[in-house]
Motif scaffolding. Structure first.
Motif, PDB file in Angstrom:
ATOM      1  N   PRO A 104      -9.241 -29.930  -4.546  1.00 49.31           N
ATOM      2  CA  PRO A 104      -8.452 -29.126  -5.478  1.00 49.31           C
ATOM      3  C   PRO A 104      -6.973 -29.490  -5.364  1.00 49.31           C
ATOM      4  O   PRO A 104      -6.512 -29.966  -4.323  1.00 49.31           O
ATOM      5  N   VAL A 105      -6.232 -29.254  -6.415  1.00 45.96           N
ATOM      6  CA  VAL A 105      -4.807 -29.588  -6.416  1.00 45.96           C
ATOM      7  C   VAL A 105      -4.042 -28.680  -5.455  1.00 45.96           C
ATOM      8  O   VAL A 105      -4.515 -27.592  -5.080  1.00 45.96           O
ATOM      9  N   PHE A 133      -3.815 -24.391  -4.812  1.00 45.93           N
ATOM     10  CA  PHE A 133      -5.059 -23.663  -4.597  1.00 45.93           C
ATOM     11  C   PHE A 133      -5.116 -23.260  -3.126  1.00 45.93           C
ATOM     12  O   PHE A 133      -4.716 -24.029  -2.251  1.00 45.93           O
ATOM     13  N   SER A 134      -5.649 -22.080  -2.856  1.00 43.21           N
ATOM     14  CA  SER A 134      -5.698 -21.615  -1.471  1.00 43.21           C
ATOM     15  C   SER A 134      -6.562 -22.543  -0.619  1.00 43.21           C
ATOM     16  O   SER A 134      -6.273 -22.780   0.563  1.00 43.21           O
ATOM     17  N   THR A 135      -7.641 -23.088  -1.214  1.00 47.34           N
ATOM     18  CA  THR A 135      -8.493 -24.026  -0.474  1.00 47.34           C
ATOM     19  C   THR A 135      -7.708 -25.264  -0.072  1.00 47.34           C
ATOM     20  O   THR A 135      -7.801 -25.728   1.078  1.00 47.34           O
ATOM     21  N   ARG A 136      -6.922 -25.789  -0.983  1.00 47.65           N
ATOM     22  CA  ARG A 136      -6.137 -26.983  -0.675  1.00 47.65           C
ATOM     23  C   ARG A 136      -5.070 -26.671   0.377  1.00 47.65           C
ATOM     24  O   ARG A 136      -4.832 -27.466   1.305  1.00 47.65           O
ATOM     25  N   ASN A 168      -7.764 -29.505 -10.859  1.00 46.74           N
ATOM     26  CA  ASN A 168      -7.410 -28.088 -10.876  1.00 46.74           C
ATOM     27  C   ASN A 168      -8.602 -27.190 -11.209  1.00 46.74           C
ATOM     28  O   ASN A 168      -8.426 -26.032 -11.588  1.00 46.74           O
ATOM     29  N   HIS A 169      -9.800 -27.727 -11.080  1.00 43.00           N
ATOM     30  CA  HIS A 169     -11.001 -26.906 -11.269  1.00 43.00           C
ATOM     31  C   HIS A 169     -12.050 -27.342 -10.251  1.00 43.00           C
ATOM     32  O   HIS A 169     -12.477 -28.497 -10.247  1.00 43.00           O
ATOM     33  N   VAL A 212     -14.623 -30.934  -9.078  1.00 43.66           N
ATOM     34  CA  VAL A 212     -14.688 -31.563  -7.759  1.00 43.66           C
ATOM     35  C   VAL A 212     -16.148 -31.717  -7.338  1.00 43.66           C
ATOM     36  O   VAL A 212     -16.581 -32.793  -6.886  1.00 43.66           O
ATOM     37  N   ILE A 213     -16.927 -30.663  -7.509  1.00 42.50           N
ATOM     38  CA  ILE A 213     -18.346 -30.704  -7.124  1.00 42.50           C
ATOM     39  C   ILE A 213     -19.108 -31.700  -7.984  1.00 42.50           C
ATOM     40  O   ILE A 213     -19.975 -32.438  -7.487  1.00 42.50           O
TER      41      ILE A 213
END
Length: 297
Positions: free
Chosen positions: A194-195, A198-201, A222-223, A227-228
């Motif tokens: 993710p870009v 994002f909290s994951t990034r 950004n989605h 990515v998946i």
């Protein structure tokens, strides 16, 4: 001007007799007369002509009665609406959701919709930051997201579950049979993530810095679903929580050795804000879920 004064006025208009109106309203005649007098003083205009013991509406009284009736009717309709909201016969539940936790709400949404079919469900996807902004603006009723940051004083953060992050690869990848992988090996892989923002990034960037690795981030999207998809076709690898990829076909998860990468999913609500019954019921459904299921593919 009070609602009870309007009700008193309308009953007196109906019966054209203060004594009879007071009996129907279960109040004394003096109370009725006093309240109507106060209403007339506030309006600065008489509503009744008083001739001895007889009363009749003035022209102002005739005109005002239409609006008084509308006000009383609107108040009654409002009470009925609130009762319907409480009994879940109408209304809307607005859920703010990070994409990585979408699988977690599906069972709860199904159960809620079956039990309360007249309550509309609206789901808004966003980043953690976007969801918190929307919550503060009361554009959503609650947010469900991963969160590790500082807590805002005006918000309540209720822990929901922990989900482990893992390396996610295609089932057609040469790594698919692996049960574990090291950070050194991860550093050599081409990743789709993710870009930034994002909290994951943000979480992953902190992990990369902590373990002093510099992976090749070949694609930033950004989605998360894209990515998946890129991983599924064996174009790249990624690192996501098991909850995020729960139920996804064509991918598998590999544990990253010697690290603790559990992320906490939380339910965020506004503090000191009335929580409608629909919110409480839905959150209870979420809390009653078997969270272990979402730490599996």
């Amino acid at each position: 001007m009070e609602l009870r004064q309007l009700k008193y006025f309308l009953k007196a208009k109906e019966l054209l007799n203060f004594t009879q109106a007071a009996k129907h309203l279960y109040i004394t005649q003096s109370t009725l007369s006093q309240q109507i007098k106060q209403l007339e003083q506030e309006l600065n205009m008489p509503l009744f002509d008083r001739i001895g013991k007889r009363i009749s509406l003035t022209e102002a009284g005739e005109q005002f009665a239409q609006y008084a009736q509308k006000s009383v009717d609107a108040a009654q309709e409002g009470l009925l609406l609130l009762n319907d909201l409480n009994t879940m016969n109408t209304g809307e539940l607005k859920i703010g959701l990070t994409w990585g936790l979408k699988s977690l709400v599906l069972t709860s949404m199904k159960a809620f919709a079956a039990a309360y079919p007249k309550v509309k469900l609206t789901v808004t996807f966003g980043t953690t930051t976007e969801l918190i902004v929307a919550l503060n603006k009361q554009e959503i009723d609650f947010a469900l997201t991963f969160f590790e940051g500082d807590h805002e004083d005006n918000l309540v953060y209720e822990p929901l579950m922990l989900s482990k992050m893992a390396l996610i690869v295609s089932k057609h990848s040469s790594l698919a049979s692996r049960k574990q992988i090291t950070w050194a090996e991860v550093a050599s892989l081409r990743l789709a993530l993710p870009v930034k923002g994002f909290s994951t990034r943000n979480f992953l960037d902190r992990q990369f810095e902590l373990h002093n690795i510099h992976p090749e981030i070949a694609v930033e999207v950004n989605h998360t679903s894209t990515v998946i998809d890129l991983v599924r076709v064996n174009a790249f690898k990624t690192i996501l929580t098991l909850a995020t990829v729960h139920g996804e076909s064509g991918v598998c998860a590999i544990d990253i050795a010697d690290c603790d990468m559990d992320r906490e999913a939380v339910i965020i609500t506004l503090k000191d804000c009335y929580q409608k019954r629909a919110v409480k019921i839905f959150i209870d459904l979420l809390l009653s879920e078997d969270k272990d299921l979402y730490n599996e593919l």
